[in-house]
Design a protein around this motif. Structure first.
Motif, mmCIF file in Angstrom:
data_model
loop_
_atom_site.group_PDB
_atom_site.id
_atom_site.type_symbol
_atom_site.label_atom_id
_atom_site.label_comp_id
_atom_site.label_asym_id
_atom_site.label_seq_id
_atom_site.Cartn_x
_atom_site.Cartn_y
_atom_site.Cartn_z
ATOM 1 N N ASP A 36 30.083 16.129 -21.788
ATOM 2 C CA ASP A 36 30.670 15.824 -20.495
ATOM 3 C C ASP A 36 31.679 14.697 -20.650
ATOM 4 O OD1 ASP A 36 31.356 15.260 -17.972
ATOM 5 O OD2 ASP A 36 29.401 14.520 -17.328
ATOM 6 N N LEU A 37 32.940 15.069 -20.616
ATOM 7 C CA LEU A 37 33.979 14.059 -20.838
ATOM 8 C C LEU A 37 34.692 13.686 -19.552
ATOM 9 C CD1 LEU A 37 35.893 14.476 -24.173
ATOM 10 C CD2 LEU A 37 34.345 12.700 -23.422
ATOM 11 N N PRO A 56 40.447 7.270 -17.110
ATOM 12 C CA PRO A 56 39.974 6.038 -16.478
ATOM 13 C C PRO A 56 39.364 5.116 -17.528
ATOM 14 C CG PRO A 56 38.443 7.837 -16.063
ATOM 15 C CD PRO A 56 39.612 8.434 -16.763
ATOM 16 N N ALA A 110 29.769 9.431 -24.082
ATOM 17 C CA ALA A 110 30.254 10.820 -24.127
ATOM 18 C C ALA A 110 31.372 10.966 -25.163
ATOM 19 C CB ALA A 110 30.754 11.247 -22.748
ATOM 20 N N LEU A 111 32.262 9.991 -25.184
ATOM 21 C CA LEU A 111 33.355 10.016 -26.151
ATOM 22 C C LEU A 111 32.817 9.937 -27.584
ATOM 23 C CD1 LEU A 111 36.385 9.759 -26.935
ATOM 24 C CD2 LEU A 111 36.165 7.299 -26.527
ATOM 25 N N LYS A 120 34.300 11.322 -17.778
ATOM 26 C CA LYS A 120 34.590 9.889 -17.741
ATOM 27 C C LYS A 120 35.655 9.509 -18.762
ATOM 28 C CE LYS A 120 31.322 8.425 -14.852
ATOM 29 N NZ LYS A 120 31.553 7.530 -13.723
ATOM 30 N N VAL A 121 35.909 10.435 -19.648
ATOM 31 C CA VAL A 121 36.857 10.121 -20.716
ATOM 32 C C VAL A 121 38.252 10.607 -20.373
ATOM 33 C CG1 VAL A 121 37.386 10.532 -23.141
ATOM 34 C CG2 VAL A 121 35.030 10.199 -22.432
ATOM 35 N N GLU A 156 28.666 5.225 -19.828
ATOM 36 C CA GLU A 156 28.445 6.671 -19.857
ATOM 37 C C GLU A 156 29.626 7.386 -20.521
ATOM 38 O OE1 GLU A 156 27.778 10.340 -16.693
ATOM 39 O OE2 GLU A 156 27.903 8.287 -15.949
ATOM 40 N N GLY A 157 30.842 7.001 -20.119
ATOM 41 C CA GLY A 157 32.037 7.617 -20.692
ATOM 42 C C GLY A 157 32.168 7.310 -22.167
ATOM 43 N N GLU A 181 26.178 15.862 -23.742
ATOM 44 C CA GLU A 181 27.023 14.954 -24.501
ATOM 45 C C GLU A 181 28.484 15.397 -24.490
ATOM 46 O OE1 GLU A 181 24.972 17.038 -25.738
ATOM 47 O OE2 GLU A 181 25.535 17.784 -27.720
ATOM 48 N N LEU A 233 36.876 3.184 -19.782
ATOM 49 C CA LEU A 233 35.550 3.626 -20.231
ATOM 50 C C LEU A 233 34.455 2.768 -19.606
ATOM 51 C CD1 LEU A 233 36.249 4.050 -24.058
ATOM 52 C CD2 LEU A 233 35.746 5.899 -22.445
ATOM 53 N N ASP A 234 33.392 3.420 -19.153
ATOM 54 C CA ASP A 234 32.151 2.700 -18.860
ATOM 55 C C ASP A 234 31.137 3.168 -19.901
ATOM 56 O OD1 ASP A 234 31.479 5.244 -18.114
ATOM 57 O OD2 ASP A 234 31.321 4.818 -15.971
#
Lengths: 133, 323
Positions: free
Chosen positions: B318-319, A33, A42-43, B321-322, A38-39, B316, A35-36
């Motif tokens: 937690d992907l 999806p 995380a990335l 969303k990725v 948070e994403g 950190e 990226l926002d």
């Protein structure tokens, strides 16, 4: 060219095309999806685990992110159903060229094109960061 | 000359297995991810590798025959004991080839394109090098012919090893029985080998038998708490086929152009991938050291992370969303 070899090559090409078509038909790629914040964090935490994020900008389509980490810019952008990450000097990222709605960053071995929100670069959050610094 | 080639015979099986993996994944019956461009790259690399092998194969085979003509012993191809010895000898040779191909940049430049997929599925197994013949890794197998194993016998055993390694390129099989995992290379062991997580770098070089990694200290088990992330430390920025084949050679060329001493030349060509004169780039060694330091800072020493321990998830990592 030997006829048997030619047939073998053509057969292989047909088989490869069919397998690619089946892979595309199956739609079993990773879900990526846009990226926002948070994403994106995380990335970046995965790709640059030792770097602190000072400021963050996400491309308009959510397919890329630029972050400031001290005097470096951390960049990640979508490729297929995954992401590619590189870094470059912060000043070089700030001075990067915007062209027809895209930001074009030049890293050591790649030049990702990230979609700008309003065609302007650098974004206000980076400029204010720079002034504060 | 028409010779028995197990790999040629196995190609229809490879194709059917890839189709089966895709279909089962589509039906939700197997864990597999396929992305069309990535799959195209893997399969095209496989075809190109066959063509490159056909071009250089004659010269390699001729060299092998020449060495065999100067052999120490004459080992009969029909003896079972000869096949048993060759099985172990060839697999040990493969282990060292594979280790060198990862730990020295010149050979990594040829082998890296097997590792550039960010996916791990059966098509990844077919993502084979085009430049193996040029960088001369086949020389490592010549001692077997010098000992007295017939070249055809060595070629067949190499083919068997390649076929064995096909099925381990999958996420659909989680673990094999414990005894099997102890002795043989498995999907779990080889997932570790293809992972880019610092924890897993430079490990599990085995072909068929994982015992070599256990013996030589390069074995790392897959742990559930840290799923493998596939690809190279710096994933390729494009799906360009020729970039995939030649990018590391181009990198070596650029570094050589900026070299200032013989030491730098040797380091850039034969040092570990990522070597630089001032240490400003990351090698597997420095990436692992940084990873260990991070764990120490987080109060999670490496030795406490036994394979059976399931620790708390790292925020950190937690992907979700990725993707």
């Amino acid at each position: 060219m030997d006829k048997a070899l030619l047939i073998q090559l053509l057969g292989s090409a047909v088989a490869i095309s069919l397998l690619i078509a089946i892979a595309a038909w199956a739609r079993i790629a990773r879900v990526t999806p846009p990226l926002d914040a948070e994403g994106a964090r995380a990335l970046l935490a995965l790709e640059f685990p030792d770097d602190r994020i000072d400021a963050l900008w996400i491309a308009a389509d959510g397919a890329g992110v630029v972050a400031r980490s001290g005097d470096r810019a951390l960049v990640a952008w979508r490729k297929g159903d995954g992401y590619v990450a590189r870094d470059l000097a912060w000043n070089a990222a700030l001075a990067a060229r915007a062209d027809r709605g895209f930001l074009i960053l030049k890293t050591a071995d790649a030049a990702p094109r990230l979609v700008l929100k309003d065609g302007a670069w650098p974004p206000p959050e980076f400029v204010s960061q720079d002034v504060a610094a | 000359m028409k010779t028995f080639d197990p790999v040629q015979l196995a190609i229809p099986f490879f194709v059917l297995a890839v189709v089966l993996e895709i279909v089962l994944a589509r039906m939700g019956k197997a864990n597999a991810r396929y992305e069309a461009k990535d799959t195209a790259m893997s399969l095209t690399m496989g075809l190109g590798s066959s063509i490159a092998g056909a071009i250089l194969g004659g010269a390699v085979f001729a060299a092998t025959v020449w060495v065999y003509q100067h052999r120490v012993f004459t080992i009969p191809m029909t003896a079972i004991w000869a096949w048993v010895i060759l099985f172990f000898a060839e697999d040990l040779t493969y282990y060292w080839f594979h280790r060198i191909a990862h730990e020295r940049r010149f050979w990594w430049a040829s082998h890296v394109n097997h590792h550039t997929s960010t996916h791990y599925n059966l098509s990844t197994a077919l993502r084979q090098t085009w430049t193996g013949g040029i960088v001369g890794t086949w020389l490592l197998w010549l001692p077997l012919s010098f000992l007295g194993f017939p070249p055809a016998m060595v070629a067949i055993q190499k083919g068997i090893s390649l076929i064995y390694q096909f099925w381990i390129h999958t996420e659909a099989i989680k673990r094999m029985p414990r005894w099997f995992e102890a002795v043989f290379n498995t999907p779990s062991h080889h997932r570790v080998h293809h992972a880019r997580n610092p924890r897993y770098l430079d490990a599990n070089y085995a072909g068929i038998l994982i015992i070599w990694d256990r013996m030589f200290g390069t074995f790392i088990p897959e742990v559930d708490e840290e799923p493998c992330r596939y690809g190279t430390v710096k994933n390729l920025a494009s799906f360009n086929l020729f970039t995939n084949v030649f990018h590391e050679f181009i990198g070596i060329g650029k570094d050589l152009a900026s070299s200032r001493s013989p030491r730098e030349v040797v380091g850039y060509v034969f040092g570990p991938p990522g070597w630089s004169p001032d240490g400003s780039r990351d090698t597997s060694h420095t990436l692992k050291a940084k990873w260990r330091a991070r764990l120490e800072r987080e109060g999670r020493p490496v030795e406490k992370l036994a394979p059976t321990v399931v620790s708390e998830p790292r925020p950190e990592a937690d992907l979700s969303k990725v993707g």
